[in-house]
Design an enzyme around this catalytic site. Sequence first.
Site, PDB file in Angstrom:
ATOM      1  N   SER A   1     -11.084  -0.366   3.298  1.00 14.29           N
ATOM      2  CA  SER A   1     -10.163  -0.612   4.574  1.00 14.29           C
ATOM      3  C   SER A   1      -9.255   0.785   5.081  1.00 14.29           C
ATOM      4  O   SER A   1      -8.803   1.473   4.181  1.00 14.29           O
ATOM      5  CB  SER A   1      -9.209  -1.703   4.138  1.00 14.29           C
ATOM      6  OG  SER A   1      -9.833  -2.898   3.711  1.00 14.29           O
TER       7      SER A   1
ATOM      8  N   ARG B   1       0.891  -1.197   0.096  1.00 16.20           N
ATOM      9  CA  ARG B   1       0.084   0.129  -0.113  1.00 16.20           C
ATOM     10  C   ARG B   1       0.906   1.195  -0.056  1.00 16.20           C
ATOM     11  O   ARG B   1       0.645   2.335   0.682  1.00 16.20           O
ATOM     12  CB  ARG B   1      -0.874   0.074   1.295  1.00 16.20           C
ATOM     13  CG  ARG B   1      -1.770  -1.113   1.249  1.00 16.20           C
ATOM     14  CD  ARG B   1      -3.027  -1.130   0.166  1.00 16.20           C
ATOM     15  NE  ARG B   1      -3.490  -2.472   0.253  1.00 16.20           N
ATOM     16  CZ  ARG B   1      -3.426  -3.685  -0.097  1.00 16.20           C
ATOM     17  NH1 ARG B   1      -2.214  -3.693  -0.956  1.00 16.20           N
ATOM     18  NH2 ARG B   1      -4.004  -4.651  -0.121  1.00 16.20           N
TER      19      ARG B   1
ATOM     20  N   GLU C   1      -4.309   3.473   6.299  1.00 18.00           N
ATOM     21  CA  GLU C   1      -4.266   3.498   4.833  1.00 18.00           C
ATOM     22  C   GLU C   1      -4.674   4.812   4.226  1.00 18.00           C
ATOM     23  O   GLU C   1      -4.305   5.062   3.290  1.00 18.00           O
ATOM     24  CB  GLU C   1      -4.871   2.021   4.258  1.00 18.00           C
ATOM     25  CG  GLU C   1      -4.810   1.612   2.977  1.00 18.00           C
ATOM     26  CD  GLU C   1      -5.265   0.267   2.569  1.00 18.00           C
ATOM     27  OE1 GLU C   1      -6.038   0.256   1.627  1.00 18.00           O
ATOM     28  OE2 GLU C   1      -5.185  -0.671   3.374  1.00 18.00           O
TER      29      GLU C   1
END
Length: 340
Positions: free
Chosen positions: A240, A166, A336
């Site tokens: 998420s 990520r 994230e």
Amino acid sequence: MSVSIISGVSLKPYNTFGIDVQAEYLARAGSLTEVQECLQWVKHKSIPCLVLGGGSNILLTQSVQGLVIKNEVKGIEKIYEDEESVYLKVGAGEVWHQFVLYCLQHNYAGVENLALIPGSVGASPLQNIGAYGVEIKEVFHELTAMHRRTAEVVHFSHADCAFGYRDSVFKHKYKNEFVIIDVTFRLSKTPRFNIEYGAIKQELDKRQISELSIHAIAEAVMAIRTSKLPDPAQIGNAGSFFKNPSVAKEQYLVLKEKFPGLVAYENQDGSMKLAAGWLIEQCGLKGYRNNDAGVHEKQALVLVNYGNATGAEILQVCNMVQHAVEEKFGVKLEPEVNII
């Protein structure tokens, strides 16, 4: 100028959390030239700028000073193909899931596991988006970007992007320095199916799929995501919210002894990636709600806005989750989502 710049605009329609904050100025840029005009205007005014794609990976906690550039550069163009692969140049403003559907329609393999991820194509390399055992770096070829200060057009190769979990060079070394204009992907004509992620296997079995195809995998992924994740059109969220944290093997073994149900996967370097959703759930926070800010009842990895939560209230929930997980497991969760 061909691009229209308007003042005093609510960003509620432009972020999937549905946070109602004001932008001092907003411009919708549909081409490289219009992005360049926006950057020249910002430079002339000596004001900051924020680039928004699909607004699906951002938490706005305050009003935005300066110009918000809504990246709406569109287009899908086949630029090269050989016996094994096809190369598609895709505008940064294209909706990611629509691009996945385009690939499925043309039987181009490689992104079927990434179906239904919210957001735009331009954000995909910045974040190195991933799901169900696949990351964007596996199909990425190159991208075109414009430097925010000089308006210089720069091409980035796979190596230039320094992809991580990520993560990419655009989140660190070049953070807020470039506007991504288009991304070129290398898709396969001969698919190599990735169904190692357990939920996909289970869904395929449930559907009694005997012959694998990219279409079957995409449909399985969409069914899984729809069952677990809230639709941003119904409940504000950014998917998420936290990364799955990695810990050393030694720390994992200590945690595993203390918490036998610990969910983890081994990384290539031997460290262990823990399931952040499981950690949050064990802290009793799945379904937590404070006014309109909370943790989703079906997936603890997702923070939600049930209606009129502010970005600051969502951030408070984020901080509470981080504190609870670190106190119980000694593991720090990293968001994230980009927090502005």
